[in-house]
Write a protein that holds these residues in place. Sequence first.
Motif, mmCIF file in Angstrom:
data_model
loop_
_atom_site.group_PDB
_atom_site.id
_atom_site.type_symbol
_atom_site.label_atom_id
_atom_site.label_comp_id
_atom_site.label_asym_id
_atom_site.label_seq_id
_atom_site.Cartn_x
_atom_site.Cartn_y
_atom_site.Cartn_z
ATOM 1 N N UNK A 116 -9.126 35.286 7.876
ATOM 2 C CA UNK A 116 -10.317 34.946 8.652
ATOM 3 C C UNK A 116 -9.990 34.542 10.082
ATOM 4 N N UNK A 117 -8.746 34.304 10.398
ATOM 5 C CA UNK A 117 -8.383 33.875 11.745
ATOM 6 C C UNK A 117 -8.190 35.083 12.652
ATOM 7 N N UNK A 118 -8.302 34.864 13.951
ATOM 8 C CA UNK A 118 -8.095 35.938 14.925
ATOM 9 C C UNK A 118 -6.623 36.344 14.942
ATOM 10 N N UNK A 119 -6.374 37.616 15.122
ATOM 11 C CA UNK A 119 -4.999 38.104 15.151
ATOM 12 C C UNK A 119 -4.280 37.667 16.414
ATOM 13 N N UNK A 120 -4.982 37.635 17.505
ATOM 14 C CA UNK A 120 -4.375 37.304 18.778
ATOM 15 C C UNK A 120 -5.265 36.283 19.488
ATOM 16 N N UNK A 121 -4.725 35.107 19.780
ATOM 17 C CA UNK A 121 -5.568 34.091 20.430
ATOM 18 C C UNK A 121 -5.982 34.487 21.850
ATOM 19 N N UNK A 122 -5.262 35.425 22.487
ATOM 20 C CA UNK A 122 -5.628 35.857 23.839
ATOM 21 C C UNK A 122 -6.404 37.171 23.803
ATOM 22 N N UNK A 123 -7.002 37.499 22.669
ATOM 23 C CA UNK A 123 -7.748 38.738 22.535
ATOM 24 C C UNK A 123 -8.881 38.767 23.555
ATOM 25 N N UNK A 124 -8.928 39.803 24.357
ATOM 26 C CA UNK A 124 -9.931 39.919 25.394
ATOM 27 C C UNK A 124 -9.509 39.307 26.711
ATOM 28 N N UNK A 125 -8.315 38.762 26.771
ATOM 29 C CA UNK A 125 -7.839 38.130 27.996
ATOM 30 C C UNK A 125 -7.692 39.114 29.144
ATOM 31 N N UNK A 126 -7.276 40.337 28.846
ATOM 32 C CA UNK A 126 -7.116 41.348 29.894
ATOM 33 C C UNK A 126 -8.471 41.718 30.489
ATOM 34 N N UNK A 127 -9.470 41.824 29.640
ATOM 35 C CA UNK A 127 -10.809 42.160 30.130
ATOM 36 C C UNK A 127 -11.337 41.034 31.006
ATOM 37 N N UNK A 128 -11.167 39.805 30.568
ATOM 38 C CA UNK A 128 -11.629 38.665 31.371
ATOM 39 C C UNK A 128 -10.872 38.587 32.690
ATOM 40 N N UNK A 129 -9.582 38.886 32.685
ATOM 41 C CA UNK A 129 -8.787 38.859 33.907
ATOM 42 C C UNK A 129 -9.234 39.949 34.877
ATOM 43 N N UNK B 149 -12.379 41.424 39.914
ATOM 44 C CA UNK B 149 -13.376 42.257 40.567
ATOM 45 C C UNK B 149 -14.546 41.437 41.103
ATOM 46 N N UNK B 150 -14.806 40.301 40.525
ATOM 47 C CA UNK B 150 -15.927 39.464 40.953
ATOM 48 C C UNK B 150 -15.351 38.231 41.646
ATOM 49 N N UNK B 151 -15.036 38.403 42.910
ATOM 50 C CA UNK B 151 -14.460 37.294 43.658
ATOM 51 C C UNK B 151 -15.551 36.330 44.097
ATOM 52 N N UNK B 152 -16.601 36.888 44.669
ATOM 53 C CA UNK B 152 -17.720 36.066 45.141
ATOM 54 C C UNK B 152 -19.006 36.700 44.630
ATOM 55 N N UNK B 153 -19.638 36.123 43.621
ATOM 56 C CA UNK B 153 -20.828 36.741 43.060
ATOM 57 C C UNK B 153 -22.035 36.704 43.997
#
Length: 90
Positions: free
Chosen positions: A18-31, A36-40
Amino acid sequence: MRALYLAPALLLPLLAGCTANDPTFGGAVRSNYAMQVIDPDPHYEGTLVEGGNGQTSAAAVERYRTDKVKKPQSIRTTSGTGGGGSGGGN
């Protein structure tokens, strides 16, 4: 008594699934999103556009409207073509 210890030991691997395989899952997408969004909410009013000049642009539009567009300069290259391959069949 033995079954009392055996049941939790058998259920423990099921809970691990039931636990996530990777705690940083999605970290690349968030980075990537953050880069790309420096100043919204950028404020462009009053800032000059790099390489832009209103008078030059207006003159170009006027030449276009009056069909007096400047001809582009010819482009000269210094590279030559060479080859030695064959495209023939057997």
